[in-house]
Design an enzyme around this catalytic site. Sequence first.
Site, PDB file in Angstrom:
ATOM      1  N   ALA A   1       4.065   3.947   0.977  1.00 35.54           N
ATOM      2  CA  ALA A   1       4.764   4.428   2.179  1.00 35.54           C
ATOM      3  C   ALA A   1       5.828   3.387   2.544  1.00 35.54           C
ATOM      4  CB  ALA A   1       3.800   4.692   3.331  1.00 35.54           C
TER       5      ALA A   1
ATOM      6  N   GLN B   1     -10.479  -2.991   1.765  1.00 32.37           N
ATOM      7  CA  GLN B   1     -10.020  -3.630   3.003  1.00 32.37           C
ATOM      8  C   GLN B   1     -10.070  -2.679   4.192  1.00 32.37           C
ATOM      9  OE1 GLN B   1      -6.078  -4.423   1.150  1.00 32.37           O
ATOM     10  NE2 GLN B   1      -5.238  -3.962   3.164  1.00 32.37           N
TER      11      GLN B   1
ATOM     12  N   HIS C   1       9.062  -3.659   3.341  1.00 32.78           N
ATOM     13  CA  HIS C   1       8.615  -3.840   1.956  1.00 32.78           C
ATOM     14  C   HIS C   1       9.817  -4.154   1.045  1.00 32.78           C
ATOM     15  CE1 HIS C   1       5.494  -0.805   3.419  1.00 32.78           C
ATOM     16  NE2 HIS C   1       4.743  -1.820   3.051  1.00 32.78           N
TER      17      HIS C   1
ATOM     18  N   LYS D   1       4.799 -10.229   8.971  1.00 33.01           N
ATOM     19  CA  LYS D   1       4.281  -9.174   9.848  1.00 33.01           C
ATOM     20  C   LYS D   1       2.752  -9.261   9.923  1.00 33.01           C
ATOM     21  CE  LYS D   1       3.863  -4.833  11.558  1.00 33.01           C
ATOM     22  NZ  LYS D   1       2.565  -4.485  11.100  1.00 33.01           N
TER      23      LYS D   1
ATOM     24  N   MET E   1       0.842  -1.197   0.000  1.00 33.66           N
ATOM     25  CA  MET E   1       0.000   0.000   0.000  1.00 33.66           C
ATOM     26  C   MET E   1       0.882   1.253   0.000  1.00 33.66           C
ATOM     27  SD  MET E   1      -3.361  -0.988   2.175  1.00 33.66           S
ATOM     28  CE  MET E   1      -2.666  -0.774   3.795  1.00 33.66           C
TER      29      MET E   1
ATOM     30  N   ARG F   1       2.251   2.463   9.411  1.00 35.15           N
ATOM     31  CA  ARG F   1       1.426   3.142  10.423  1.00 35.15           C
ATOM     32  C   ARG F   1       2.253   3.657  11.602  1.00 35.15           C
ATOM     33  NH1 ARG F   1      -2.722  -0.849   8.751  1.00 35.15           N
ATOM     34  NH2 ARG F   1      -4.484   0.347   7.918  1.00 35.15           N
TER      35      ARG F   1
ATOM     36  N   GLN G   1      -3.032 -12.339   7.544  1.00 31.58           N
ATOM     37  CA  GLN G   1      -3.240 -12.027   6.120  1.00 31.58           C
ATOM     38  C   GLN G   1      -2.579 -13.086   5.248  1.00 31.58           C
ATOM     39  OE1 GLN G   1      -2.865  -7.990   4.172  1.00 31.58           O
ATOM     40  NE2 GLN G   1      -0.824  -8.766   3.773  1.00 31.58           N
TER      41      GLN G   1
HETATM   42  P1  AMP Z   1       1.367  -3.066   3.408  1.00 32.72           P
HETATM   43  O1  AMP Z   1       1.926  -1.985   2.547  1.00 32.72           O
HETATM   44  O2  AMP Z   1       1.301  -2.717   4.849  1.00 32.72           O
HETATM   45  O3  AMP Z   1       0.074  -3.640   2.863  1.00 32.72           O
HETATM   46  O4  AMP Z   1       2.404  -4.246   3.328  1.00 32.72           O
HETATM   47  C1  AMP Z   1       2.762  -4.814   2.104  1.00 32.72           C
HETATM   48  C2  AMP Z   1       3.506  -6.095   2.342  1.00 32.72           C
HETATM   49  O5  AMP Z   1       4.677  -5.829   3.106  1.00 32.72           O
HETATM   50  C3  AMP Z   1       2.678  -7.114   3.141  1.00 32.72           C
HETATM   51  O6  AMP Z   1       2.919  -8.402   2.622  1.00 32.72           O
HETATM   52  C4  AMP Z   1       3.247  -6.963   4.526  1.00 32.72           C
HETATM   53  O7  AMP Z   1       3.102  -8.131   5.315  1.00 32.72           O
HETATM   54  C5  AMP Z   1       4.710  -6.677   4.236  1.00 32.72           C
HETATM   55  N1  AMP Z   1       5.337  -6.009   5.370  1.00 32.72           N
HETATM   56  C6  AMP Z   1       4.933  -4.873   5.968  1.00 32.72           C
HETATM   57  N2  AMP Z   1       5.727  -4.587   7.022  1.00 32.72           N
HETATM   58  C7  AMP Z   1       6.651  -5.577   7.087  1.00 32.72           C
HETATM   59  C8  AMP Z   1       7.755  -5.853   7.956  1.00 32.72           C
HETATM   60  N3  AMP Z   1       8.063  -5.058   8.977  1.00 32.72           N
HETATM   61  N4  AMP Z   1       8.486  -6.958   7.720  1.00 32.72           N
HETATM   62  C9  AMP Z   1       8.172  -7.784   6.693  1.00 32.72           C
HETATM   63  N5  AMP Z   1       7.158  -7.575   5.835  1.00 32.72           N
HETATM   64  C10 AMP Z   1       6.409  -6.487   6.028  1.00 32.72           C
END
Ligand code: AMP
Length: 309
Positions: free
Chosen positions: A32, A61, A37, A149, A30, A187, A153
């Site tokens: 940021a 979501q 990531h 993390k 998403m 976040r 999900q």
């Molecule tokens: P998000 O942008 O929060 O939807 O995250 C995108 C992807 O990055 C998802 O598969 C998350 O589980 C992964 N992700 C986010 N934060 C972390 C982290 N600290 N360590 C590993 N993977 C992460």
Amino acid sequence: MTTPVLTRTRAELAAQLTRLDGSTALVMTMGALHDGHLQLVRQAKTLADHVVVSIFVNPTQFAPGEDFDAYPRTLDADMEALTRVGADLVWAPQPAEVYPSGTRVTIDPGPVAHILEGVTRPTHFAGVALVVSKVINLVRPTVALFGQKDAQQLAVIRTVVEDLDVPVRIVGVPIVRDEDGVALSSRNTYLSAEERVRARALSRGLAAAVRAADGAAGSRDVLGAARQVLLDEGGVDIDYVALVSEADFTEILVATGNAPALEDALVETPKDPAPPADGAARILVAARVGTTRLIDNAELTLRATEGVL
Ligand code: AMP
């Protein structure tokens, strides 16, 4: 270093995909972007010839009243970061591009979507299942990577892919943490300096649970060890602390709220607390620090015999 090709529409994405020879790995985000990531992208590069990254704050979501509007959007910085790690193609669509017909079909991923996060966010995983299915169908990768993390999900996505026979390999990537132990999250930018210090209690609590499990404590003591760290910190509003089986993400033991005594916080789970035979489990925490809801988790092995649970 080459900047990844930035596409916005489905047509642009499709046109650029035809230019990539060989296998493709997908990393869905998403935006940021932080090092968590980027770790997904680094691992993706080892698994396929090309890496496609989607950047999309998915409205389906988020429930009304959640942080869809406030969610950070930092495309320029994200493109720079993706250049550094060598992503090939980025798809950053608007919602109307992803949902041109609105939302008619819904996907209920089943029981795994209705426990823990699914209790607090009842529509969340249906939205995740929908967007993951759509983006996988549009990109057609050989492999898609998701972070541990968001362990639930990942379990939801594995379930959807397995049950709908989606032809893709799903790979889970370990959690990337900051030096103070806090799991990286987009976040985290919502936290004040003082809240950030309190947020450390989540990873410290998980570490205490892992130590307890290593010492062959029973599941109540393992869960209690994590909870105690959160309670002692103060100002951490516990949503749940839970032990789930690593094999199928079913609940072993769940406690909700900040009641001082574990007995008063334990929730009836469908089964008696019987750890899976191999003992592989995961402890998960969701808690609010100020107005920010944080989640974190850790793998552990339950070694206690059934008698001392
Ligand atoms: P998000 O942008 O929060 O939807 O995250 C995108 C992807 O990055 C998802 O598969 C998350 O589980 C992964 N992700 C986010 N934060 C972390 C982290 N600290 N360590 C590993 N993977 C992460």
